[in-house]
Write a protein that holds these residues in place. Structure first.
Motif, PDB file in Angstrom:
ATOM      1  N   GLY A 213       0.784  -1.228   0.000  1.00  0.00           N
ATOM      2  CA  GLY A 213       0.000   0.000   0.000  1.00  0.00           C
ATOM      3  C   GLY A 213       0.812   1.272   0.000  1.00  0.00           C
ATOM      4  O   GLY A 213       0.268   2.355   0.178  1.00  0.00           O
ATOM      5  N   ALA A 214       2.111   1.158  -0.217  1.00  0.00           N
ATOM      6  CA  ALA A 214       2.974   2.340  -0.250  1.00  0.00           C
ATOM      7  C   ALA A 214       3.247   2.728  -1.703  1.00  0.00           C
ATOM      8  O   ALA A 214       4.398   2.830  -2.137  1.00  0.00           O
ATOM      9  CB  ALA A 214       4.264   2.068   0.513  1.00  0.00           C
ATOM     10  N   GLY A 215       2.162   2.940  -2.437  1.00  0.00           N
ATOM     11  CA  GLY A 215       2.276   3.251  -3.859  1.00  0.00           C
ATOM     12  C   GLY A 215       3.055   4.514  -4.158  1.00  0.00           C
ATOM     13  O   GLY A 215       3.783   4.581  -5.149  1.00  0.00           O
ATOM     14  N   LEU A 216       2.913   5.515  -3.306  1.00  0.00           N
ATOM     15  CA  LEU A 216       3.652   6.761  -3.513  1.00  0.00           C
ATOM     16  C   LEU A 216       5.154   6.524  -3.372  1.00  0.00           C
ATOM     17  O   LEU A 216       5.945   7.029  -4.166  1.00  0.00           O
ATOM     18  CB  LEU A 216       3.182   7.829  -2.520  1.00  0.00           C
ATOM     19  CG  LEU A 216       3.735   9.239  -2.718  1.00  0.00           C
ATOM     20  CD1 LEU A 216       3.420   9.756  -4.119  1.00  0.00           C
ATOM     21  CD2 LEU A 216       3.174  10.175  -1.676  1.00  0.00           C
ATOM     22  N   TYR A 217       5.538   5.724  -2.386  1.00  0.00           N
ATOM     23  CA  TYR A 217       6.955   5.375  -2.223  1.00  0.00           C
ATOM     24  C   TYR A 217       7.444   4.558  -3.421  1.00  0.00           C
ATOM     25  O   TYR A 217       8.573   4.734  -3.884  1.00  0.00           O
ATOM     26  CB  TYR A 217       7.192   4.578  -0.942  1.00  0.00           C
ATOM     27  CG  TYR A 217       7.231   5.422   0.306  1.00  0.00           C
ATOM     28  CD1 TYR A 217       8.259   6.336   0.520  1.00  0.00           C
ATOM     29  CD2 TYR A 217       6.259   5.290   1.285  1.00  0.00           C
ATOM     30  CE1 TYR A 217       8.309   7.107   1.667  1.00  0.00           C
ATOM     31  CE2 TYR A 217       6.292   6.057   2.437  1.00  0.00           C
ATOM     32  CZ  TYR A 217       7.321   6.965   2.628  1.00  0.00           C
ATOM     33  OH  TYR A 217       7.367   7.728   3.769  1.00  0.00           O
ATOM     34  N   ALA A 218       6.612   3.659  -3.926  1.00  0.00           N
ATOM     35  CA  ALA A 218       6.978   2.856  -5.085  1.00  0.00           C
ATOM     36  C   ALA A 218       7.227   3.751  -6.298  1.00  0.00           C
ATOM     37  O   ALA A 218       8.227   3.593  -7.008  1.00  0.00           O
ATOM     38  CB  ALA A 218       5.889   1.829  -5.384  1.00  0.00           C
ATOM     39  N   ALA A 219       6.318   4.689  -6.529  1.00  0.00           N
ATOM     40  CA  ALA A 219       6.474   5.611  -7.656  1.00  0.00           C
ATOM     41  C   ALA A 219       7.717   6.481  -7.475  1.00  0.00           C
ATOM     42  O   ALA A 219       8.480   6.698  -8.424  1.00  0.00           O
ATOM     43  CB  ALA A 219       5.230   6.482  -7.795  1.00  0.00           C
ATOM     44  N   ALA A 220       7.933   6.956  -6.256  1.00  0.00           N
ATOM     45  CA  ALA A 220       9.123   7.765  -5.978  1.00  0.00           C
ATOM     46  C   ALA A 220      10.392   6.955  -6.196  1.00  0.00           C
ATOM     47  O   ALA A 220      11.404   7.482  -6.695  1.00  0.00           O
ATOM     48  CB  ALA A 220       9.077   8.300  -4.546  1.00  0.00           C
ATOM     49  N   ASN A 221      10.348   5.673  -5.837  1.00  0.00           N
ATOM     50  CA  ASN A 221      11.505   4.816  -6.031  1.00  0.00           C
ATOM     51  C   ASN A 221      11.821   4.648  -7.517  1.00  0.00           C
ATOM     52  O   ASN A 221      12.986   4.751  -7.924  1.00  0.00           O
ATOM     53  CB  ASN A 221      11.272   3.446  -5.379  1.00  0.00           C
ATOM     54  CG  ASN A 221      12.510   2.604  -5.350  1.00  0.00           C
ATOM     55  OD1 ASN A 221      13.626   3.087  -5.163  1.00  0.00           O
ATOM     56  ND2 ASN A 221      12.330   1.307  -5.525  1.00  0.00           N
TER      57      ASN A 221
END
Length: 124
Positions: free
Chosen positions: A92-100
């Protein structure tokens, strides 16, 4: 004989990746994979410097095999980057995934270009 250079670089690069990843990640209280991010950017910088040095004639193919293929090949990790991005998405950490994804690609390319530019300034 060239394969020995690759193996020698990898013997240093793989443990260096693991130790650096653990040291960096332990200093951050975040789900963002800072350790992998750092080793990939550092590896991109080294590879950029090496590429620029080879292009300028300041380094040869043996050093390219040792540091580029061996060390950087074992130091950097696309598979771990992919896995950690997938895990971020699944938790559920999609924003972190996109930032990564965006940060890793931009920082890696920027580091490689900077490495080449530094090498050209030094040896051109």
């Amino acid at each position: 004989m060239n394969w020995l250079l690759v193996v020698a670089g990898a013997v240093v690069g793989a443990p260096l990746r693991y130790l650096t990843d653990r040291a960096v990640q332990s200093r951050h209280d975040s789900v963002f994979p800072w350790g992998t991010f750092v080793v990939n950017v550092v590896g991109s910088t080294i590879l950029g410097l090496l590429t620029g040095a080879v292009a300028a004639g300041a380094a040869g193919t043996h050093l390219q095999l040792l540091l580029g293929t061996g060390l950087c090949g074992a130091l950097t990790t696309y598979s771990t980057f992919s896995y950690e991005t997938l895990r971020l998405t699944e938790t559920g950490a999609g924003l972190y995934a996109a930032a990564n994804v965006v940060g890793s690609v931009l920082a890696g390319l920027g580091a490689a270009f900077a490495g080449v530019a530094i090498a050209q300034a030094l040896w051109a």
